[in-house]
Design a protein around this motif. Sequence first.
Motif, PDB file in Angstrom:
ATOM      1  N   VAL A 124       6.063   0.061  -0.722  1.00 20.54           N
ATOM      2  CA  VAL A 124       6.659  -0.807   0.288  1.00 20.54           C
ATOM      3  C   VAL A 124       5.639  -1.841   0.736  1.00 20.54           C
ATOM      4  O   VAL A 124       4.469  -1.512   1.006  1.00 20.54           O
ATOM      5  CB  VAL A 124       7.146   0.020   1.498  1.00 20.54           C
ATOM      6  CG1 VAL A 124       7.732  -0.889   2.574  1.00 20.54           C
ATOM      7  CG2 VAL A 124       8.171   1.044   1.057  1.00 20.54           C
ATOM      8  N   PHE A 161       2.840  -1.442   3.685  1.00 20.97           N
ATOM      9  CA  PHE A 161       2.506  -0.037   3.857  1.00 20.97           C
ATOM     10  C   PHE A 161       1.319   0.331   2.947  1.00 20.97           C
ATOM     11  O   PHE A 161       0.862  -0.467   2.134  1.00 20.97           O
ATOM     12  CB  PHE A 161       3.710   0.849   3.517  1.00 20.97           C
ATOM     13  CG  PHE A 161       4.754   0.906   4.594  1.00 20.97           C
ATOM     14  CD1 PHE A 161       5.116   2.118   5.153  1.00 20.97           C
ATOM     15  CD2 PHE A 161       5.384  -0.252   5.050  1.00 20.97           C
ATOM     16  CE1 PHE A 161       6.085   2.181   6.148  1.00 20.97           C
ATOM     17  CE2 PHE A 161       6.349  -0.195   6.034  1.00 20.97           C
ATOM     18  CZ  PHE A 161       6.709   1.024   6.600  1.00 20.97           C
ATOM     19  N   SER A 205      10.714  -2.770   3.202  1.00 20.15           N
ATOM     20  CA  SER A 205      10.999  -1.535   3.916  1.00 20.15           C
ATOM     21  C   SER A 205      12.489  -1.243   3.918  1.00 20.15           C
ATOM     22  O   SER A 205      13.322  -2.155   3.956  1.00 20.15           O
ATOM     23  CB  SER A 205      10.481  -1.629   5.351  1.00 20.15           C
ATOM     24  OG  SER A 205      10.755  -0.446   6.057  1.00 20.15           O
ATOM     25  N   HIS A 236       7.222  10.080  -1.044  1.00 19.93           N
ATOM     26  CA  HIS A 236       7.304   8.637  -0.821  1.00 19.93           C
ATOM     27  C   HIS A 236       8.650   8.323  -0.193  1.00 19.93           C
ATOM     28  O   HIS A 236       9.666   8.975  -0.455  1.00 19.93           O
ATOM     29  CB  HIS A 236       7.084   7.855  -2.123  1.00 19.93           C
ATOM     30  CG  HIS A 236       8.096   8.110  -3.199  1.00 19.93           C
ATOM     31  ND1 HIS A 236       9.254   7.383  -3.330  1.00 19.93           N
ATOM     32  CD2 HIS A 236       8.116   9.026  -4.210  1.00 19.93           C
ATOM     33  CE1 HIS A 236       9.942   7.820  -4.381  1.00 19.93           C
ATOM     34  NE2 HIS A 236       9.267   8.819  -4.922  1.00 19.93           N
ATOM     35  N   ASP A 237       8.635   7.321   0.661  1.00 17.16           N
ATOM     36  CA  ASP A 237       9.832   6.938   1.422  1.00 17.16           C
ATOM     37  C   ASP A 237       9.658   5.496   1.865  1.00 17.16           C
ATOM     38  O   ASP A 237       8.605   5.144   2.433  1.00 17.16           O
ATOM     39  CB  ASP A 237      10.008   7.860   2.630  1.00 17.16           C
ATOM     40  CG  ASP A 237      11.380   7.718   3.272  1.00 17.16           C
ATOM     41  OD1 ASP A 237      11.801   6.555   3.507  1.00 17.16           O
ATOM     42  OD2 ASP A 237      12.025   8.735   3.552  1.00 17.16           O
ATOM     43  N   ARG A 238      10.639   4.661   1.639  1.00 21.44           N
ATOM     44  CA  ARG A 238      10.530   3.242   2.015  1.00 21.44           C
ATOM     45  C   ARG A 238      10.548   3.048   3.526  1.00 21.44           C
ATOM     46  O   ARG A 238      10.211   1.964   4.024  1.00 21.44           O
ATOM     47  CB  ARG A 238      11.657   2.448   1.354  1.00 21.44           C
ATOM     48  CG  ARG A 238      11.482   2.324  -0.162  1.00 21.44           C
ATOM     49  CD  ARG A 238      12.646   1.639  -0.810  1.00 21.44           C
ATOM     50  NE  ARG A 238      12.821   0.272  -0.321  1.00 21.44           N
ATOM     51  CZ  ARG A 238      13.857  -0.501  -0.619  1.00 21.44           C
ATOM     52  NH1 ARG A 238      14.826  -0.022  -1.403  1.00 21.44           N
ATOM     53  NH2 ARG A 238      13.937  -1.730  -0.121  1.00 21.44           N
ATOM     54  N   GLY A 259       8.640   5.016   5.338  1.00 22.02           N
ATOM     55  CA  GLY A 259       7.326   5.514   5.735  1.00 22.02           C
ATOM     56  C   GLY A 259       7.305   7.025   5.850  1.00 22.02           C
ATOM     57  O   GLY A 259       8.266   7.643   6.310  1.00 22.02           O
ATOM     58  N   ASN A 285       1.139   3.194   8.618  1.00 21.71           N
ATOM     59  CA  ASN A 285       2.312   2.885   7.803  1.00 21.71           C
ATOM     60  C   ASN A 285       2.019   3.247   6.349  1.00 21.71           C
ATOM     61  O   ASN A 285       1.340   2.516   5.639  1.00 21.71           O
ATOM     62  CB  ASN A 285       2.664   1.399   7.912  1.00 21.71           C
ATOM     63  CG  ASN A 285       3.185   1.042   9.297  1.00 21.71           C
ATOM     64  OD1 ASN A 285       3.844   1.858   9.949  1.00 21.71           O
ATOM     65  ND2 ASN A 285       2.892  -0.158   9.760  1.00 21.71           N
ATOM     66  N   SER A 335       3.828   4.499   2.801  1.00 23.13           N
ATOM     67  CA  SER A 335       5.072   4.714   2.061  1.00 23.13           C
ATOM     68  C   SER A 335       4.947   5.825   1.041  1.00 23.13           C
ATOM     69  O   SER A 335       5.943   6.394   0.609  1.00 23.13           O
ATOM     70  CB  SER A 335       5.490   3.422   1.354  1.00 23.13           C
ATOM     71  OG  SER A 335       4.517   3.055   0.383  1.00 23.13           O
ATOM     72  N   SER A 336       3.732   6.137   0.646  1.00 17.89           N
ATOM     73  CA  SER A 336       3.486   7.207  -0.321  1.00 17.89           C
ATOM     74  C   SER A 336       2.266   7.980   0.139  1.00 17.89           C
ATOM     75  O   SER A 336       1.200   7.386   0.362  1.00 17.89           O
ATOM     76  CB  SER A 336       3.265   6.616  -1.712  1.00 17.89           C
ATOM     77  OG  SER A 336       2.835   7.599  -2.615  1.00 17.89           O
ATOM     78  N   ASN A 351      10.024  11.641   7.405  1.00 11.92           N
ATOM     79  CA  ASN A 351       9.706  10.216   7.433  1.00 11.92           C
ATOM     80  C   ASN A 351       9.568   9.692   8.858  1.00 11.92           C
ATOM     81  O   ASN A 351       9.698  10.447   9.834  1.00 11.92           O
ATOM     82  CB  ASN A 351      10.715   9.410   6.607  1.00 11.92           C
ATOM     83  CG  ASN A 351      12.115   9.413   7.224  1.00 11.92           C
ATOM     84  OD1 ASN A 351      12.311   9.814   8.378  1.00 11.92           O
ATOM     85  ND2 ASN A 351      13.096   8.961   6.448  1.00 11.92           N
TER      86      ASN A 351
END
Length: 828
Positions: free
Chosen positions: A174, A177, A262, A290-292, A294, A323, A325-326, A352
Amino acid sequence: MTRNLARVARIIHLAHAGTPARAGRLTGGVFALAAIVFAAACVEGNGAGGGVLADTTPPVVTITAAAPSSDSVVAFNVVATDNLGLLDVRVSVAGPGISGTFDTTFTSAVTNVTLPYTVPVPASVPPGTTVTIIASAIDGAHNVSRPDTAFVGTGNQSPSIAVITNPKSTDTAVVGFTMAVSLSGKSPSMVKALGFIASGVFATPVTDSVLYTSPLKDSVAVDTSVSLVGATTGTLTLTPFLLDSLKRRVLGVPVNVVVANSAAGNSVPVVDFGITPRIEVTDTMHVSAHDRAGVRWLGYEVRNLPSDGATFFAADSFQVNGNVSSALHTFKLGLNISTFPKQVQVFGFARNNNGTRAYALLSDGVTQRGDTVDVVAGLTRNLPAGGVIADALYHKPTNRLYLSNIERDELEVFDLADSTFHTPIAVGSRPWGIAAWPANRDGTMGDTLLVANSGGTNISYVNVNGNADQEVFRYPLPAIIVFTVTSQTSQTTGQVIENKTEHDFSERPQFLGATCTGAVSGPAPCGDIILLYSTTPTLGQTQPFQNAGTVRWENLTKRTSHFFFEQAMGQTSGRSDTLEVDRNAAQGVGSDSVLVPFRQFGSATDSLGLSIVVRIDQLAFRDTTFVRNSGNFRRAIIAEGGAIQGSRAIMYDDSAGFQTTFTNAFGTFTAPTPVVDNGISRPVDVSDFIANTFARVGGAAINFDGALGAIRGDSTYIIDRTLRLQGLLQTSAGNSGFDFHPDNAGIGPNTSPAGTRLSFAASSSPQIEVYDTYRYNRCMILPTRDPVIGPIKAAKDPSGNVVLVAATQFGVVIVTVTQAQLLASCPP
């Protein structure tokens, strides 16, 4: 596809059956070659008209290993296949001092081909230089294969490798991030730096690395991250690199990750975790997500199997700041389990920035993933700087384990009190066997360790007082020169012909066994220290002993020597070899002397005298001859390794002393120079009690008082001090580690205290097996995470527990067994 073709050869075989001849030029390691295979033309359909279906199946190409013809080339094969027909195979080779391409074109319907390549390496390219090979293929419909990549090392050495283990090509990062990055690297020339280059979404590439200081390791792993603040959307390319100690840089295979903006508030973390199928109670596991939106939390749970009830053995979580993302975190497990093996289920989860929690899922994307693993005994610790363990010794006074690291020329020091490795001790070249300085017959060890430096001709004295462990002296071993005077009867004249031959043996020590003179039992201090040792051969030895070792002892107190010949005493038919052995002192330690005179006389009236006649084929020992001393420092076992057929076993007793008289036709006389050591038993061929002559002798052991010995072959054979077979233990072939319980004594049912009539054996499975050495049954199994591949040492800690220390491929495993556990599983 990427692989390491370790110990593979170098590029270009110009002619081979069934493939095109190649022509080209090679200058300074740069080359370009092309070849065409001519035959009747055959072109695949392109899908135009006539109802012909287009071929959309790409070819498959694989790089395979090939044996190099010498260290000055690198060799490999390229295997290409296609469903209809290959058109072209392309290979590129690149490395410092070497670069070039190969292009092989086919005009016939070739669907399967193996192309061998052998590439000469310029003399200016040092051994161990990594060369990258990339191969691809095109078929008649111009479908292109997925490239295959392999790495090879010049000089027949393993290549240096750098790999990104996280993220994966399917992950998403992202903008704005931070993304976790994990790397691993290895190099036979040691790793100086490991890092990555990030490009594709930055105005200029971003480089990050970790720089290592001495002592350098041959393999490392790094968990780091890359910030995407200021990055654009698109494809992020992460290229790993490694710098070895010779400042040679190697690039690994890039990983491409999509960088997006994001996500909205309904995103769900994608979780993964890594854990081995067999774990220890203090092992580690890795959780990533991982999450877009965060990642805020990572965690794990260890639960009972559903059939055993919903018990949580452990759970933990880690908060991720910023922040990100992974994210990736390594957790240390703390499992309250003491009965092994125990099956449990392991789960990984993440939460997240929006508070959404998710567990790792199976490949269907729906079912929650729970890995069933076995919790096993032991504590495994990796060697701090890598290397290979040749021998190990537990030193009770310091409660420390000392291990000879033959590749790093040092003793590793493992403290059982805090379960950590301490500063290693520098010793001589290629340290092998270890023995403790004897203090008394009760088995008390002194504060000095003796280390065989097999790369030299000396023994290191290492002071281990627990505070300032260090080498304090190197005892130079003498050069022992062996002569045989051969008397043969002429078949034509009947005359006796004598020839004197010098035999040159290596003095490089291998295995050690420490004994001492003095009282045969009790706490009385030891007298002279007698160090038995086997030697490893060198190529310069004379015939017929080019690849043979010897066994000797050195009186470290009086600085005198003995060469083992007693096992060869006797005469062969029609031939008489009379022995003479000389000692040449090294560096002024001891004196030059004749250990075995060619002939000595008992008196002026003794005209026959005494000569030692030997069977010359029995004089030397095999390379890798095991030597182990008993716990009370009185006896030792000697066993030749290798094939059963011809392997010999010998017992030694230092309390027997020398034979001081001899008898001939003129009477009995006192020998001016006693030469025969009465403590050396008659040799027994191991095949006398091991029926399987295809098996190999892989180790030897001896119990506390030397009443029992063990020979490890296809099974483990228990012998007494007269070398009579007592019984066999049904241990598995393969891994040969074996040791007796430290208090195992005598041979009868009650000669050892309760719970000590035992031995411990490595297995081909990941476990240590416990055997009763009187009933010969396996009474207990201690499951371990990894199979034992090296020596096993058994000792008692200050609390009276048995501590087993063994070498595995990942380092050292320490297993502690209480006396109560041994008594419960192995009653008297």
